[in-house]
Design a protein around this motif. Structure first.
Motif, PDB file in Angstrom:
ATOM      1  N   ASP A 558       0.868  -0.675   0.024  1.00 35.88           N
ATOM      2  CA  ASP A 558       0.140  -0.165   0.125  1.00 35.88           C
ATOM      3  C   ASP A 558       1.147   1.347  -0.343  1.00 35.88           C
ATOM      4  O   ASP A 558       0.510   2.575   0.112  1.00 35.88           O
ATOM      5  N   TYR A 559       2.328   0.765  -0.122  1.00 31.23           N
ATOM      6  CA  TYR A 559       2.989   2.409   0.295  1.00 31.23           C
ATOM      7  C   TYR A 559       3.594   3.157  -1.404  1.00 31.23           C
ATOM      8  O   TYR A 559       3.963   2.187  -1.938  1.00 31.23           O
ATOM      9  N   VAL A 560       3.512   3.986  -1.294  1.00 34.68           N
ATOM     10  CA  VAL A 560       4.121   4.730  -2.540  1.00 34.68           C
ATOM     11  C   VAL A 560       5.163   6.139  -2.173  1.00 34.68           C
ATOM     12  O   VAL A 560       5.187   6.865  -1.039  1.00 34.68           O
ATOM     13  N   LEU A 561       6.137   5.941  -2.892  1.00 31.97           N
ATOM     14  CA  LEU A 561       7.310   6.451  -2.833  1.00 31.97           C
ATOM     15  C   LEU A 561       7.386   7.430  -4.118  1.00 31.97           C
ATOM     16  O   LEU A 561       7.692   6.890  -5.447  1.00 31.97           O
ATOM     17  N   ILE A 562       7.373   8.724  -3.792  1.00 31.45           N
ATOM     18  CA  ILE A 562       7.347   9.319  -4.963  1.00 31.45           C
ATOM     19  C   ILE A 562       8.497  10.576  -4.936  1.00 31.45           C
ATOM     20  O   ILE A 562       9.139  11.098  -4.028  1.00 31.45           O
ATOM     21  N   MET A 563       9.451  11.063  -5.837  1.00 32.77           N
ATOM     22  CA  MET A 563      10.487  12.021  -6.320  1.00 32.77           C
ATOM     23  C   MET A 563      10.649  12.631  -7.263  1.00 32.77           C
ATOM     24  O   MET A 563      10.153  12.213  -8.135  1.00 32.77           O
ATOM     25  N   GLY A 564      10.922  14.094  -6.701  1.00 33.78           N
ATOM     26  CA  GLY A 564      10.768  14.668  -7.399  1.00 33.78           C
ATOM     27  C   GLY A 564      11.768  15.965  -6.816  1.00 33.78           C
ATOM     28  O   GLY A 564      12.491  16.481  -6.434  1.00 33.78           O
ATOM     29  N   ASN A 565      11.931  16.869  -7.521  1.00 32.13           N
ATOM     30  CA  ASN A 565      12.728  18.122  -7.680  1.00 32.13           C
ATOM     31  C   ASN A 565      12.101  19.247  -7.212  1.00 32.13           C
ATOM     32  O   ASN A 565      11.351  20.065  -7.226  1.00 32.13           O
ATOM     33  N   GLY A 566      13.060  19.467  -6.338  1.00 34.05           N
ATOM     34  CA  GLY A 566      12.717  20.589  -4.946  1.00 34.05           C
ATOM     35  C   GLY A 566      12.880  22.035  -4.708  1.00 34.05           C
ATOM     36  O   GLY A 566      13.710  22.388  -6.127  1.00 34.05           O
ATOM     37  N   PRO A 567      13.042  22.394  -4.075  1.00 30.99           N
ATOM     38  CA  PRO A 567      13.914  23.747  -3.848  1.00 30.99           C
ATOM     39  C   PRO A 567      16.124  23.301  -4.785  1.00 30.99           C
ATOM     40  O   PRO A 567      15.838  22.737  -4.586  1.00 30.99           O
ATOM     41  N   VAL A 568      15.686  24.596  -5.545  1.00 28.36           N
ATOM     42  CA  VAL A 568      16.981  25.277  -6.181  1.00 28.36           C
ATOM     43  C   VAL A 568      18.412  25.490  -4.688  1.00 28.36           C
ATOM     44  O   VAL A 568      18.529  26.230  -3.606  1.00 28.36           O
ATOM     45  N   GLY A 569      19.544  24.650  -4.886  1.00 28.67           N
ATOM     46  CA  GLY A 569      20.416  24.780  -3.525  1.00 28.67           C
ATOM     47  C   GLY A 569      21.775  25.837  -3.808  1.00 28.67           C
ATOM     48  O   GLY A 569      21.177  26.323  -4.779  1.00 28.67           O
ATOM     49  N   ALA A 570      22.232  26.178  -2.961  1.00 33.49           N
ATOM     50  CA  ALA A 570      23.027  27.238  -3.362  1.00 33.49           C
ATOM     51  C   ALA A 570      24.127  26.792  -4.654  1.00 33.49           C
ATOM     52  O   ALA A 570      24.965  27.626  -4.871  1.00 33.49           O
ATOM     53  N   ASP A 571      23.731  25.075  -4.557  1.00 34.17           N
ATOM     54  CA  ASP A 571      24.873  25.039  -6.044  1.00 34.17           C
ATOM     55  C   ASP A 571      24.364  25.514  -7.353  1.00 34.17           C
ATOM     56  O   ASP A 571      24.602  24.894  -8.339  1.00 34.17           O
ATOM     57  N   GLY A 572      22.930  25.997  -7.465  1.00 34.60           N
ATOM     58  CA  GLY A 572      22.034  26.188  -8.970  1.00 34.60           C
ATOM     59  C   GLY A 572      21.450  24.564  -8.792  1.00 34.60           C
ATOM     60  O   GLY A 572      20.691  24.623  -9.840  1.00 34.60           O
ATOM     61  N   LYS A 573      21.622  23.797  -8.164  1.00 35.71           N
ATOM     62  CA  LYS A 573      21.057  22.884  -8.792  1.00 35.71           C
ATOM     63  C   LYS A 573      19.711  22.328  -7.720  1.00 35.71           C
ATOM     64  O   LYS A 573      19.276  22.202  -5.894  1.00 35.71           O
ATOM     65  N   THR A 574      18.488  21.726  -8.283  1.00 39.12           N
ATOM     66  CA  THR A 574      17.376  21.411  -7.619  1.00 39.12           C
ATOM     67  C   THR A 574      18.235  19.990  -6.616  1.00 39.12           C
ATOM     68  O   THR A 574      18.430  19.178  -6.552  1.00 39.12           O
ATOM     69  N   GLN A 575      17.615  20.297  -5.463  1.00 40.32           N
ATOM     70  CA  GLN A 575      17.630  19.161  -4.311  1.00 40.32           C
ATOM     71  C   GLN A 575      16.663  18.734  -4.781  1.00 40.32           C
ATOM     72  O   GLN A 575      15.393  18.346  -5.258  1.00 40.32           O
ATOM     73  N   LEU A 576      16.185  16.900  -4.576  1.00 38.92           N
ATOM     74  CA  LEU A 576      15.776  15.527  -4.656  1.00 38.92           C
ATOM     75  C   LEU A 576      15.459  15.454  -3.326  1.00 38.92           C
ATOM     76  O   LEU A 576      15.689  15.284  -2.163  1.00 38.92           O
ATOM     77  N   THR A 577      13.499  15.484  -4.052  1.00 39.90           N
ATOM     78  CA  THR A 577      13.235  15.435  -2.709  1.00 39.90           C
ATOM     79  C   THR A 577      12.242  13.900  -2.838  1.00 39.90           C
ATOM     80  O   THR A 577      12.070  13.571  -3.613  1.00 39.90           O
ATOM     81  N   TYR A 578      11.324  13.548  -1.441  1.00 40.94           N
ATOM     82  CA  TYR A 578      10.549  12.440  -1.638  1.00 40.94           C
ATOM     83  C   TYR A 578       9.755  12.276  -0.471  1.00 40.94           C
ATOM     84  O   TYR A 578       9.502  12.816   0.474  1.00 40.94           O
ATOM     85  N   THR A 579       8.665  12.137  -1.090  1.00 42.11           N
ATOM     86  CA  THR A 579       7.204  11.499  -0.372  1.00 42.11           C
ATOM     87  C   THR A 579       6.636  10.379  -0.520  1.00 42.11           C
ATOM     88  O   THR A 579       6.551   9.399  -0.966  1.00 42.11           O
ATOM     89  N   LEU A 580       6.431   9.960   1.166  1.00 42.90           N
ATOM     90  CA  LEU A 580       6.234   8.242   1.354  1.00 42.90           C
ATOM     91  C   LEU A 580       4.348   8.509   1.993  1.00 42.90           C
ATOM     92  O   LEU A 580       4.025   9.598   2.991  1.00 42.90           O
ATOM     93  N   GLU A 581       3.765   7.714   1.394  1.00 39.92           N
ATOM     94  CA  GLU A 581       2.864   7.362   1.755  1.00 39.92           C
ATOM     95  C   GLU A 581       2.399   6.372   1.545  1.00 39.92           C
ATOM     96  O   GLU A 581       2.481   5.293   1.068  1.00 39.92           O
ATOM     97  N   ASN A 582       0.811   6.313   2.409  1.00 38.23           N
ATOM     98  CA  ASN A 582       0.509   4.520   2.765  1.00 38.23           C
ATOM     99  C   ASN A 582      -0.999   5.469   1.295  1.00 38.23           C
ATOM    100  O   ASN A 582      -1.893   5.789   2.149  1.00 38.23           O
ATOM    101  N   ILE A 583      -1.327   4.476   0.211  1.00 38.84           N
ATOM    102  CA  ILE A 583      -2.682   4.845  -0.152  1.00 38.84           C
ATOM    103  C   ILE A 583      -4.049   4.752   0.542  1.00 38.84           C
ATOM    104  O   ILE A 583      -4.283   5.158  -0.046  1.00 38.84           O
ATOM    105  N   LYS A 584      -3.482   3.197   0.451  1.00 37.21           N
ATOM    106  CA  LYS A 584      -5.020   2.942   0.929  1.00 37.21           C
ATOM    107  C   LYS A 584      -5.277   3.365   2.280  1.00 37.21           C
ATOM    108  O   LYS A 584      -6.462   4.125   1.712  1.00 37.21           O
TER     109      LYS A 584
END
Length: 816
Positions: A558-584
């Motif tokens: 029932d678990y889903v892990l989604i990764m996306g582009n988050g805030p921009v860091g000091a190096d000019g690159k977006t931070q990789l973020t994740y969200t973990l959910e129980n769909i059911k």
């Protein structure tokens, strides 16, 4: 007839056997080579001294240089800048997702274009590496990249046999032409060349064909013009123009070097030499240098024979076009001013060579309407000095800044290699697809052939992603020819009639990644949506991910892990973020937390273990697990294995990397990649497994069962502690069976056993009393403290035995 080169200089053993590149600096003072090892060779052309060695990050696949800079690209996905003045690394310009194959430098030495095995070509500014522009329209991996002499266009040679030409004269690069039917389809790492070489006057380019000729293509109408043909019987491995375009030199697998005159496309000299993989013409002399796939460097002087060599001193020659009425010695782009002549008076008074005047009489007679010669009232030619010295207009790249993002990818999928690619590799089986030109064929092969039957079917929808588990296989395809993106689920054989289902997405929405669990199917899209369906196609949930673009996803029950582009860091690159959910339960366990990647590192894969714990594998070869992920705000990424510290790699005995497949039974199951390979290929590779080993020191240790050193015992204690915490978290969320309870008990015993052995080692040394007592405070079970007292007495540490007894008494009070 071929002749053996006379006066050839070499060989110089520059690199080990393998693909080797050669390049001159624009002033001709230095010659650079790069090959299948971690350094660049810098030769001084006017000297016989030993070359300078410049260390690089990995096996180099391409090199280009200006008078003060060197840029190299390598199979480890890095593109690096070096100073040719100090012969030292300057900075990392960028990292590609897949191995880099070619690199090109703009004429003003301000921008670098990089071709790699992924479909995107990146153009980066050397001074400000945050200014990166992506050329995305290619349908397959890229092999070569080439700037137009004005810097206003760029040509990309793709492995699928198509040349893509972009205009760089606007704020955003624009695809202006796809040229098909010229170059052949090749593998990304093939020695055969399919590069584009722009004619020095910029009005056309040359490219090799499948028929072993070199054809000229007009930049105005993109039509085939004249060809250099009839000499080579093997595939072209490299070619280049002379600096002024009067000649072209080519090498092929037939063991011949052919020098062609551009004006009439006739061979003026032929030399014999085998295994050539790269050519370079000296910027000011009648000399070429070339390297072989044996890693050797040769220099051939007087390559253009006899009196013909005088043509090398003429100014830029016109491209050999059919019915050419615009041939001129001014480098031009049809109305756009070219570069200034080195001699400003030449643009005012005309050429100072009688031979050149004769040729101009032949080529530009009645040429007043071409835009190059504008007559004035007195019949004389206008001075072009002012226009010709004006700098070509550079693309306004920096007007809009965009951060560097993590590109979407599908875990366990590989890129196209030839006409094959894997869509999914895991512990259930393998899914791969084969390009049949008009359609694809998909094969599902299982490890357990007693329980499952292999599947092979024709794929008219060109599925590009897949997931596989014990219940079925999930596929997705992209929009094509007016058809929308679709999901396709194919269950395995079951007690009921098999019910495949297919669902389409709204128009304009692409599928970027998919996931499949025992209960749900998940699709992440280019619109930022996360679409969840039941196992048989009922839409269950849809929502938009907060951090976009979405990078990838994984699921377990029932678990889903989604990764996306988050805030921009000091190096000019977006931070990789994740969200973990129980769909059911419609419950968010972790919300947009940061994925712990190493500096300049990338995510290589993400999946759930057989126990249902989220795992990631990064570009540094480290496997990490998400601890305490069921408690909001308590999750952290903990390393379980650093593959670069495996004992099999100690002392440089082996050179290999690893493709993660799954984590099961406290082991990493992976595919070993050798010989610099980045991805598994056919025939179907075997799976290998490695025990977890938390990176604590750089000392190699034996297997934990045989280890007796303090380092190994400390690692055993820490590793079992991490795994125990995962089991305890799982136990708190559900009811355990007897086997799972026994496993937790055994894990506690392993921890206490390792600590007890550390206690024995501490008792043997006089000055380790405090460490010994500290170890006793880490025991998980009270009965181990009784054994610790006996150990202290055995080694005559009576004071320590008393303190351990006090610790045991306090533990009993706490339990009461």
């Amino acid at each position: 007839m071929s002749s053996t080169p006379q006066g050839i200089q070499g060989p110089l053993f520059a690199h080990p056997p393998g693909q080797t590149s050669v390049n001159y600096s624009p002033d001709g003072k230095y010659l650079y080579t790069a090959g299948t090892n971690s350094f660049i060779r810098k030769f001084t052309t006017a000297s016989k001294d030993e070359p300078v060695t410049i260390d690089t990050a990995g096996d180099n696949t391409g090199i280009v240089a200006s008078n003060d800079k060197i840029i190299s690209c390598s199979e480890d996905c890095s593109v690096s800048l070096f100073s040719s003045i100090t012969n030292t690394p300057n900075k990392l310009l960028l990292r590609t997702i897949l191995p880099a194959r070619d690199v090109a430098l703009s004429p003003d030495a301000a921008w670098v274009a990089v071709a790699s095995d992924d479909r995107v070509v990146k153009v980066v500014n050397i001074e400000d590496t945050t200014r990166v522009f992506l050329l995305r329209d290619q349908s397959n991996s890229n092999k070569h990249v080439s700037f137009h002499p004005s810097g206003n266009y760029i040509a990309i040679s793709c492995t699928d046999g198509v040349i893509y030409v972009y205009s760089l004269t606007s704020e955003e690069p624009e695809l202006i032409q796809k040229v098909d039917g010229i170059i052949k389809q090749v593998e990304a790492n093939d020695e055969v060349s399919v590069k584009v070489a722009w004619c020095p006057d910029g009005r056309a380019f040359a490219a090799p064909t499948a028929t072993r000729d070199i054809v000229v293509v007009d930049r105005e109408n993109w039509a085939k013009q004249r060809s250099f043909s009839g000499e080579h019987t093997g595939e072209i491995t490299d070619f280049c123009w002379s600096p002024n375009g009067a000649f072209l030199v080519s090498a092929a697998r037939d063991g011949k070097i052919v020098v062609w005159e551009s004006k009439d496309q006739k061979a003026v000299a032929t030399y014999s030499h085998k295994n050539i993989c790269s050519l370079a013409w000296h910027p000011t002399e009648n000399t070429i240098s070339f390297t072989t796939n044996e890693g050797r460097l040769y220099t051939l002087p007087n390559v253009v024979p006899g009196e013909l060599a005088g043509r090398l001193k003429l100014s830029t020659r016109p491209a050999p076009l059919i019915n050419d009425a615009a041939g001129t010695t001014i480098r031009s782009g049809q109305g756009r001013p070219g570069r200034a002549s080195p001699n400003p008076l030449e643009s005012i008074l005309g050429p100072d060579s009688e031979d050149e005047l004769e040729e101009l009489d032949d080529w530009i007679e009645n040429d007043d309407d071409s835009g190059y010669l504008n007559p004035v009232s007195n019949g004389k030619r206008k001075s072009t000095f002012q226009d010709s010295t004006r700098e070509p207009k550079r693309p306004t790249y920096g007007s809009i800044w965009s951060p560097s993002i993590h590109e979407p990818f599908q875990p366990s999928a590989t890129p196209w290699r030839g006409k094959r690619r894997y869509l999914c590799l895991n512990m259930v089986g393998f899914v791969w697809t084969v390009d049949q030109s008009t359609h694809n064929t998909v094969t599902i092969e299982f490890h357990d052939r007693e329980s499952y039957r292999d599947v092979h079917f024709t794929d008219q929808f060109l599925q590009d992603k897949a997931c596989l588990n014990e219940n079925g296989a999930l596929f997705s395809c992209q929009p094509d020819n007016g058809n929308p993106a679709m999901l396709y689920y194919r269950p395995h054989e079951s007690w009921a009639n098999r019910t495949n289902w297919r669902t389409s997405l709204p128009e304009g929405e692409d599928i970027t990644s998919i996931a499949l669990s025992e209960n749900y199917t998940v699709a992440c899209t280019s619109k930022g949506y996360v679409r969840v369906y039941t196992l048989f196609g009922v839409p269950f949930k849809i929502y938009r991910q907060k951090h976009t673009p979405v990078v990838t996803c994984a699921s377990y029950r029932d678990y889903v892990l989604i990764m996306g582009n988050g805030p921009v860091g000091a190096d000019g690159k977006t931070q990789l973020t994740y969200t973990l959910e129980n769909i059911k339960r419609d419950e968010t366990l972790q919300n947009n937390d940061v994925v712990a990647l190493p500096p300049d590192g990338k995510l290589a894969s993400v999946f759930f273990s057989d126990n249902g714990d989220p795992m990631i594998y990064d570009s540094d070869g480290v496997l990490l697990v998400l601890q305490h992920w069921r408690e909001a705000g308590q999750a952290r990424w903990t390393p379980l294995l650093d593959t670069k510290m495996l004992e099999r790699l100690a002392g440089g005995r082996k050179e290999e990397s690893y493709w993660p497949v799954a984590v099961a039974q406290d082991k990493l199951h992976c595919i070993i990649l050798k010989g610099g390979e980045q991805y598994p290929f056919f025939p179907r590779p075997l799976l290998s497994e490695f025990n977890f080993k938390i990176p604590l020191s750089n000392k190699s240790a034996e297997e934990p069962e045989q280890a007796t050193s303090a380092d190994a015992l400390e690692e055993t204690y820490l590793r079992h502690g991490v795994l125990l915490s995962l089991q305890q978290d799982s136990a708190a969320a559900r009811i355990l069976n007897i086997e799972e309870r026994m496993e937790i008990s055994n894990r506690e015993n392993n921890i206490d056993r390792a600590l007890l052995q550390l206690l024995m080692m501490a008792c043997k040394e006089e000055d380790k009393g405090e460490r010994a007592l500290e170890i006793c405070g880490l025991f998980r079970q009270k009965r181990t403290l009784d054994m610790a007292v006996k150990v202290a007495v055995k080694y005559e540490r009576t004071v320590l035995a008393g303190k351990i007894g006090e610790l045991r008494d306090s533990m009993e009070l706490e339990e009461d």
